[in-house]
Design an enzyme around this catalytic site. Sequence first.
Site, mmCIF file in Angstrom:
data_model
loop_
_atom_site.group_PDB
_atom_site.id
_atom_site.type_symbol
_atom_site.label_atom_id
_atom_site.label_comp_id
_atom_site.label_asym_id
_atom_site.label_seq_id
_atom_site.Cartn_x
_atom_site.Cartn_y
_atom_site.Cartn_z
ATOM 1 N N ASN A 174 -3.600 14.367 -0.626
ATOM 2 C CA ASN A 174 -2.799 15.552 -0.920
ATOM 3 C C ASN A 174 -1.306 15.258 -0.805
ATOM 4 O O ASN A 174 -0.874 14.377 -0.057
ATOM 5 C CB ASN A 174 -3.194 16.724 -0.016
ATOM 6 C CG ASN A 174 -3.024 16.439 1.471
ATOM 7 O OD1 ASN A 174 -3.286 15.331 1.921
ATOM 8 N ND2 ASN A 174 -2.593 17.435 2.224
ATOM 9 N N GLU A 176 2.545 17.345 -0.712
ATOM 10 C CA GLU A 176 3.317 18.588 -0.616
ATOM 11 C C GLU A 176 4.783 18.299 -0.907
ATOM 12 O O GLU A 176 5.288 17.213 -0.585
ATOM 13 C CB GLU A 176 3.160 19.203 0.778
ATOM 14 C CG GLU A 176 1.709 19.613 1.078
ATOM 15 C CD GLU A 176 1.475 20.000 2.525
ATOM 16 O OE1 GLU A 176 0.345 20.386 2.852
ATOM 17 O OE2 GLU A 176 2.437 19.892 3.325
ATOM 18 N N GLU A 189 -8.190 16.351 -4.403
ATOM 19 C CA GLU A 189 -9.141 16.219 -5.504
ATOM 20 C C GLU A 189 -8.433 16.168 -6.850
ATOM 21 O O GLU A 189 -8.876 15.463 -7.770
ATOM 22 C CB GLU A 189 -10.131 17.391 -5.477
ATOM 23 C CG GLU A 189 -11.124 17.357 -4.325
ATOM 24 C CD GLU A 189 -10.551 17.920 -3.026
ATOM 25 O OE1 GLU A 189 -11.321 18.096 -2.074
ATOM 26 O OE2 GLU A 189 -9.334 18.193 -2.957
ATOM 27 N N CYS A 214 -11.637 23.014 -1.568
ATOM 28 C CA CYS A 214 -11.299 24.432 -1.622
ATOM 29 C C CYS A 214 -11.674 24.986 -2.998
ATOM 30 O O CYS A 214 -12.044 24.246 -3.911
ATOM 31 C CB CYS A 214 -9.816 24.638 -1.340
ATOM 32 S SG CYS A 214 -8.725 24.016 -2.636
ATOM 33 N N CYS A 217 -9.834 23.383 -5.882
ATOM 34 C CA CYS A 217 -10.299 22.040 -6.231
ATOM 35 C C CYS A 217 -11.669 22.072 -6.895
ATOM 36 O O CYS A 217 -11.949 21.270 -7.798
ATOM 37 C CB CYS A 217 -10.340 21.159 -4.990
ATOM 38 S SG CYS A 217 -8.701 20.824 -4.298
#
Length: 432
Positions: A174, A176, A189, A214, A217
């Site tokens: 991930n 950010e 993902e 989630c 994803c």
Amino acid sequence: MSTKPTCAAAPVSEPVQRLVLDPEAVGISRPPWLAVPESRVTALRALLRSLELAHCTGASSLTSPTSSEDKISLSPRASGADSSVSASSLPSAASSSSSCSSCSSASTLPSRGRSDAAIASPALLADPLERRIWLQTLALLVPLASRLADPPLSEFHVGVVGLGASGRVYLGANLELPPAPLHTAVHAEQCLLATMHRHGETRLLVLASTVPPCGHCRQFIRESHHGREVLIALGADCSQYPVELTTCRLTDMLTSSFGPESLLVPEAEHLLCKQPSHAELVLGGDAASTLQSSLAHCQVNADAFAGFVRRALESGLYAVRGSYAPHSRSPSAVLAFYRKLDKAGDLNSDKTGDLKLAVGSYLENAAYNPSLPPLQYALTQVMLESGCAASTLRLVVLFEITDARISYAAETKAILGQIAPDCVFERVSVLR
């Protein structure tokens, strides 16, 4: 009220010893991390197969370990051999007469001569032993993938590992981008599928992680070729072999789902399946001049300038042709030029020979919101290939068709203004 998907516990045989994976062993302790070297994956799978077969035949030890917990060592030997674990040094399936019902007979095991592409086919993943070995292999790599994440806001590192139909193993993490808004973040993902797309992979077969995908994803995976059939393997602790896993299909996590076929996109044209998707596109007349004038700000070495511009234009055209935009029919791509950091973590002062290029294609989603913009696609490559932050960007060039129904120009420029204020932004036109 949401219901928990039914997941079946994957059978895991108790090994003769517990093993911890060493980052150096699989060649991802340093960039690039776009895909795990195939030789390392093969060696790791061979080691796990030998452990499984030895356990099923009642062998007390394979390598006479000095302790109950050893590191898996697959690093190159000093003599120059590819790996310290070779297929010839391991017990073959034919020489191991297994009485364990969970292991397949020698006739059903893939031979050493078969390619990883054949081993990774859905049919052979149905074999209990091969399936278990692949799941354990992917799970052991998850903690290493999570180290590649860059989540300065949440500090929640997510790593995922995927097995493609080609037999290659890919990583995702991930990303950010503060102070940009939360919706600009890239999920692990998404990063994984972008990496697979970049490599020309045609299908995701298995995804391993420590946390369930989630909803965002799950919808993104759903867009991929045969996405409903992707096998999800979850392990709360993937740090040691054997990993206790639960497995289920994406369709168990995303029942009665909405997907690209709901918008009349046939299966044969889903994400990953068809590349390039827009072979008819050509560069507009302003492309070369725009890129040349913009690169002048980056002080590229004059001797290599012409070749650098040509390769960059070819990369941009390939990326926009390969973008996945069946819903808006507005393909786009990004060229992101950045400078690597030196060993001390500072921006490299060499302004003539250290300019790097990352390429991003636009990947749409039938649910619209989970779509991956081209800038974020490119930034995942920056993260995985160099471990660099977005602040190292020096020039971003957006390729868009002239009659696009949607445009990422304003959004890309706004995001760059927040995460890389010194970065130059340009847009070039692409013609149908």
